[in-house]
Design a protein around this motif. Structure first.
Motif, PDB file in Angstrom:
ATOM      1  N   VAL A 172      99.125  54.827  66.604  1.00  0.00           N
ATOM      2  CA  VAL A 172      97.816  54.862  67.252  1.00  0.00           C
ATOM      3  C   VAL A 172      96.916  55.674  66.327  1.00  0.00           C
ATOM      4  N   ALA A 174      93.044  56.650  64.692  1.00  0.00           N
ATOM      5  CA  ALA A 174      91.600  56.661  64.895  1.00  0.00           C
ATOM      6  C   ALA A 174      90.941  55.578  64.050  1.00  0.00           C
ATOM      7  N   ASN A 179      95.558  52.955  60.337  1.00  0.00           N
ATOM      8  CA  ASN A 179      96.551  52.210  61.106  1.00  0.00           C
ATOM      9  C   ASN A 179      97.371  51.310  60.192  1.00  0.00           C
ATOM     10  N   ILE A 199      91.787  52.445  66.554  1.00  0.00           N
ATOM     11  CA  ILE A 199      90.913  52.627  67.722  1.00  0.00           C
ATOM     12  C   ILE A 199      89.458  52.316  67.392  1.00  0.00           C
ATOM     13  N   ALA A 202      85.816  53.144  69.866  1.00  0.00           N
ATOM     14  CA  ALA A 202      86.290  53.526  71.208  1.00  0.00           C
ATOM     15  C   ALA A 202      85.207  53.407  72.272  1.00  0.00           C
ATOM     16  N   SER A 206      90.342  53.924  74.329  1.00  0.00           N
ATOM     17  CA  SER A 206      90.477  55.066  73.431  1.00  0.00           C
ATOM     18  C   SER A 206      91.945  55.455  73.364  1.00  0.00           C
ATOM     19  N   THR A 207      92.215  56.457  72.533  1.00  0.00           N
ATOM     20  CA  THR A 207      93.604  56.837  72.278  1.00  0.00           C
ATOM     21  C   THR A 207      94.410  57.074  73.561  1.00  0.00           C
ATOM     22  N   LEU A 211      98.041  55.438  74.558  1.00  0.00           N
ATOM     23  CA  LEU A 211      99.227  56.285  74.787  1.00  0.00           C
ATOM     24  C   LEU A 211      99.821  55.984  76.161  1.00  0.00           C
ATOM     25  N   LEU A 225     100.572  59.338  65.743  1.00  0.00           N
ATOM     26  CA  LEU A 225      99.198  59.482  66.227  1.00  0.00           C
ATOM     27  C   LEU A 225      98.326  60.063  65.110  1.00  0.00           C
ATOM     28  N   VAL A 227      94.468  61.411  64.362  1.00  0.00           N
ATOM     29  CA  VAL A 227      93.303  61.883  65.108  1.00  0.00           C
ATOM     30  C   VAL A 227      92.213  62.310  64.138  1.00  0.00           C
ATOM     31  N   LEU A 236      93.057  63.582  76.473  1.00  0.00           N
ATOM     32  CA  LEU A 236      94.021  63.357  75.385  1.00  0.00           C
ATOM     33  C   LEU A 236      95.268  64.202  75.597  1.00  0.00           C
TER      34      LEU A 236
END
Lengths: 699, 699
Positions: A172, A174, A179, A199, A202, A206-207, A211, A225, A227, A236
């Motif tokens: 996952v 940002a 990715n 993502i 967003a 969103s994340t 998740l 992940l 970020v 989050l």
């Protein structure tokens, strides 16, 4: 045929992300036959989905080999997902069309929205409105899509994604680029992907949404992940906490060095968003890493094996070559991993398995390994101090069948990481065989250490009490300006030690206080409006005589004092700074650092979200780079982490219980041979500057 | 037939390492036909040498398919190199036999010598004696051999070494295991090996010998160096200095965290061997890395391309995906690389090449790249501020031919590193094509940053004046005990500022000094035998009045003072510690740190070998983690690095010029608004404790 009919809630909003990640059919809107165009690349990437019987409809009103509209595409078969490849300005109506045609989800890959500024901001608002009006779920814009290899679904315009094998690691990110970068690195390291999502902006998804989706995804064993920024910190944190309790989450946070201008207040300057984000994710149970390589090492290992909940798992190092083993040991020490001496029983066993020349404590140097390697691994893994095995060997199949040895040497609940050095297909095959039997692998010593470090941190996260805690009662109604005396009175009520002191309105009271407290005393200006007393000459230390007191009071008067604080001097020690304040993203946080400008310049600070248990807060000092100063440095005092944890937890509870309390900082909090003493404290409330009034301003 | 006849000097000692690395023939003594035995693995590895026409003779007196002795083997063909695979106890006579048979070099792979202790120590001495007596050159014992792939010569028992391609990177590793591990990692990263050597116990051939050999090896373009311990610091430094001036050297030093017990003296505690070794190698021109992965990134890049000598090359970042580009930027900032704003001209050019949405300063985000990528790269590389290009792109051949674009975008003397994300054979082929055209490659953002960082550090090393320097005249004959006054007098002679002061034999002199200097003054005990004055109450600051002076003198008397130092107080500032001392391995070194226990606990120290130019020493403060404190932190003073460099260089010259001077430390050296002032100093000579005598003890 893949996928299921998307569900909608009473308001018509699509529930969950199955329309996106497990659609029955996909329309590519703005498909193209010109190689090099996004729409062409995307259509080609989705070929695998069509080959598995998914309904793939290419839509382009100007190409008569394609469907003229998404509605026509939906007439030909279910369209749960719309992949939108049209210019930004055309996206809002196209997204609305897709929703009208029954699509439960859409992806907008292109950019030109809020990230571009100008007209893009309005376009992003327009697509947000379509999402709100229609209930469709949207990934993007400004993403390169997602990969769901188990379904043969590679919804990305990047070529080569079809080579991303299905597996158990979810990504996952940002950024769509990251990715893909991570997915390719994971594949190169021998892993497969369950789901990989970029993502982007967003607008909708969103994340935390992804998740939550992964929490129930049967294919996903661990999550990588990435970020860049956090819009909603608590959301989050909650999502990571829920997920990490049963699936490991490994997080890479970008922006360590993009710290921007220094903030005005002390703790503000230390608490960059990067640090706060890492602290929050760690507290939520994630394993934090420093770069994308360690992300691959860590999530790869944690998707393969996981240690039991253990506060401080010991590492047993078994190496066939001393040099690489030394690199592993050095690296693990840098991670503050525990590499314990082995028990006498273990060493007796090893002595029967190894020639006397080899080093047999920890690390265990096997020399060139033979068939006894399995027994050696089992002996070390059975040691009561050992919770994780770090192994390294060059690939020497004529000396030992490493895969068989590693498998035979396994002990329940003791994960094994093996670094296997070599080149060629047989080495790759051996690494794959290890992975498939539940043994984590690496190609080099650093990879071994990174994987082992991740297993240890994950086990520690699992060991923390995750149940709801009952905060201890704390003072409420903290309000208005606080001078040092009032601030310390608040600390007294929290059970935090402060020196004996007297607030004095005049010289007579100050002289009486000197007599009462005995010397030496500190004499300070007492004024809630002055945050930096020392800078204005408002602090005089070591005053013992009435004459010296008068001299000090003269200077305080010159600095504008109307009241004085006379306070017993504390013994010397090591100064800490402990603060509780409100982070704009994560809410109440605690910050602990060493006193002095050096620690500040180095941003050596431990951060936690509040509220927190005293037990968790007790881990903060150990995180400081300068923690040796708290452990009897040069005969100095030794910190009891539990007492620090109690104080920190109380400050956090206070902040949580008082909405009007902006910040409370103890600076210094001195570690003395008698324990921790708060020598000065600042309390800022949202009415701090409104001294004359008892009414709370309405803001 | 390969190789040449080994040359010998007048004493019969073999000259150079060609008998080892380019032999005409090899005898494997202790060869075996049992798979799994060292002798069997080694014989198999050497098959490639025999296939190229080298004389390969297997020797085993108990196997009648082999030569019964090395002498018989030598009768059948030239035996320049003996690979000895017999137990440790048999090695001394076997080595002597080999020398007698005419071998110019030998390798002993096995262990059981000094590293094992006990009888091994004597065996090692015995082989050293054979080496001295016969002039044969010996690699090992306790090594896994070497690889010379250009000659098809893989003198190693590790299988898979035949897959190590010939190329331009040399590996010189303390450990045979690390030698192989690095060679395999380099091959996996697309590089080839010119020579790879594991040094082992270094009875004869040690790292400097191999480095000297590589200096004239035409196949070697860059050297990867792995260091565990250093026997002869100056010899290693000289060899690296000679080599690095025309071939880049990248070094990994092990033992960061094996620092052992804290040393007694201040600078001693800060100066671990790990730090000194890294500092010495850096000063000699090597690029230091933190782990084996960065070693591969760095040496791979430097074997492909090299920047011109530049003090601080700026980096132009060009990325096709914003997310990975941000990772590159973040990482480069952590390496303190300069990522300058681009010139207006450059931006104008970029504006014609890129759509207006993309970020066009630095980093330059191309969005999904097209054929214009080459022009973009050329525009950025042509910017006057840019000395190195850091690129990143996912592999998207239908969007752009990255290899062609990167080639067309090259600008002379501006090295390019490109991270190419993707998986599969075509990605590997594209990376290979980039490498072959002189463009360094990486697989991920961290690899890009590590490679670029190495190019910058290497360019900086090249930019340093490497010519011989003329030390400034310094006092000689520094001898005997030095109290603070005498130590400061020495600093005065070096041109280092000290506060005005008076050494006083009695109270009258002290009072006169107070009058003369004016207040406030510092009053200190003056006694060369007391190194830690503060701890015994021997320092009193801020004395202004005769009464306060008497009070201070009372306390000094109580502490045993016979003489006093009365000194003008200096303004507040930032305290540094600057010392010069003798490192047991490297000789005279300089150490700079920030004052205070925090900096000390964090081991935040910059080290240099002395003598050194003021210009080079001026780089020391910038290396401190807390360097921001020296740059006007919170309105404080700003350090002029040149003035610090002059002082440090002078201290170094002093140490070099005075064999009897053990150590000189200025603590604190205070940075004030008026510049640097030495507030206290300690001078230790080898006659320091011999106060009553003027004769130098004979030790």
């Amino acid at each position: 045929m893949t996928g299921t009919v998307p569900r909608r809630d009473a308001a018509g909003r699509v529930v969950g992300l199955s329309a996106l990640f497990a659609p029955r059919g996909i329309a590519v809107i703005g498909a193209s036959r010109s190689p090099g165009k996004l729409g062409a690349s995307l259509a080609r990437s989705l070929g695998g989905f069509a080959a598995r019987g998914g309904h793939l409809a290419l839509v382009n009103g100007r190409d008569d080999t394609m469907y003229p509209s998404v509605m026509d595409a939906a007439d030909a078969g279910p369209v749960d997902l719309a992949m939108i490849c049209v210019p930004a300005a055309a996206c809002p109506p196209v997204l609305a069309d897709a929703a009208r045609a029954g699509a439960g989800a859409a992806v907008i890959c292109g950019g030109g929205f809020a990230e571009a500024g100008g007209a893009g901001v309005g376009l992003q608002a327009a697509i947000a409105e379509v999402v709100a009006d229609t209930g469709i779920r949207l990934l993007g814009p400004n993403t390169s899509g997602f990969l769901a290899p188990h379904a043969g679904l590679t919804a990305s315009f990047v070529p080569g994604v079809a080579r991303v094998r299905p597996g158990r690691v979810a990504v996952v990110a940002a950024s769509g680029g990251v990715n893909h970068a991570l997915s390719f690195l994971l594949v190169e390291a021998g892993h497969g992907i369950s789901l990989a999502v970029g993502i982007g902006n967003a607008v909708d998804i969103s994340t935390p949404d992804v998740l939550d989706h992964l929490a129930t995804d049967p294919d996903t064993r661990a999550v990588a992940l990435h970020v860049e920024s956090v819009a909603d910190g608590p959301r989050l944190v909650d999502a990571v906490r829920r997920l990490s309790s049963h699936k490991p989450v490994v997080a890479l946070v970008v922006g360590r060095h993009d710290v921007g201008a220094f903030a005005a207040s002390h703790t503000g300057a230390l608490a960059t968003s990067w640090r706060a984000t890492r602290a929050a994710l760690t507290q939520a149970g994630a394993v934090l890493v420093d770069d994308e390589r360690e992300l691959v090492d860590a999530v790869g290992a944690l998707s393969t094996t996981r240690a039991r909940a253990t506060r401080d798992a010991g590492v047993g190092i078994v190496t066939a070559q001393a040099g690489p083993g030394l690199l592993v040991l050095d690296d693990l020490r840098g991670r503050r991993a525990r590499v314990p001496e082995l028990a006498a029983d273990t060493r007796s066993t090893l002595a029967t398995l190894l020639p006397p020349l080899t080093y047999q404590n920890n690390p265990v140097d096997t020399g060139r390994p033979g068939p006894e390697l399995g027994e050696i691994l089992r002996a070390v893994a059975s040691d009561p101090q050992v919770g994780v095995i770090a192994g390294y060997a060059l690939f020497e199949p004529d000396a030992v069948d490493l895969v068989a040895a590693a498998q035979s040497g396994r002990v329940p609940d003791v994960p094994v990481v093996i670094g296997l050095g070599g080149t060629g297909d047989d080495v790759v095959a051996a690494r794959r065989a290890l992975l498939e039997s539940g043994i984590a692998v690496a190609t080099d010593p650093r990879g071994v250490a990174a994987a082992v470090g991740a297993l240890i941190v994950d086990a520690r996260a699992l060991s923390r009490t995750t149940g709801t805690r009952t905060p201890q009662p704390v003072p409420t109604g903290v309000d208005g300006p606080h001078d040092e005396h009032r601030a310390k009175a608040l600390l007294d009520r929290l059970g935090i030690d402060t020196p004996p002191r007297r607030a004095c309105h005049d010289r007579a009271q100050a002289h009486a206080a000197l007599v009462e407290l005995g010397g030496p005393v500190a004499v300070k200006i007492l004024d809630a409006g002055i945050l930096h007393k020392t800078e204005i000459g408002g602090v005089h230390l070591g005053v013992t005589s009435p004459a010296a007191l008068d001299e000090a009071l003269d200077r305080l008067d010159a600095a504008g004092a109307t009241r004085y604080l006379v306070e017993a001097m504390s013994p010397p020690g090591v100064d800490l700074v402990l603060g509780a304040r409100r982070d704009p993203v994560f809410g109440p946080i605690l910050l602990l650092g060493l006193g002095g400008t050096t620690a500040e310049a180095l941003s050596d600070v431990a951060i936690r979200l509040a509220p927190i248990t005293p037990e968790e807060a007790a881990e903060m000092p150990g995180e400081l780079a300068g923690h040796a100063l708290l452990d009897g440095w040069r005969g100095g005092p030794v910190l009891d982490p539990a007492s620090l944890g109690r104080i920190a937890a109380r400050l956090g509870d206070l902040l949580v219980a008082n909405a009007g309390l902006e910040e409370i900082e103890i600076n210094p909090l001195r570690l003395t041979p008698d324990g921790l003493v708060a020598l000065d404290a600042v309390v800022l409330t949202d009415t701090t500057t409104d001294k004359a009034s008892d009414t709370r301003p309405d803001h």
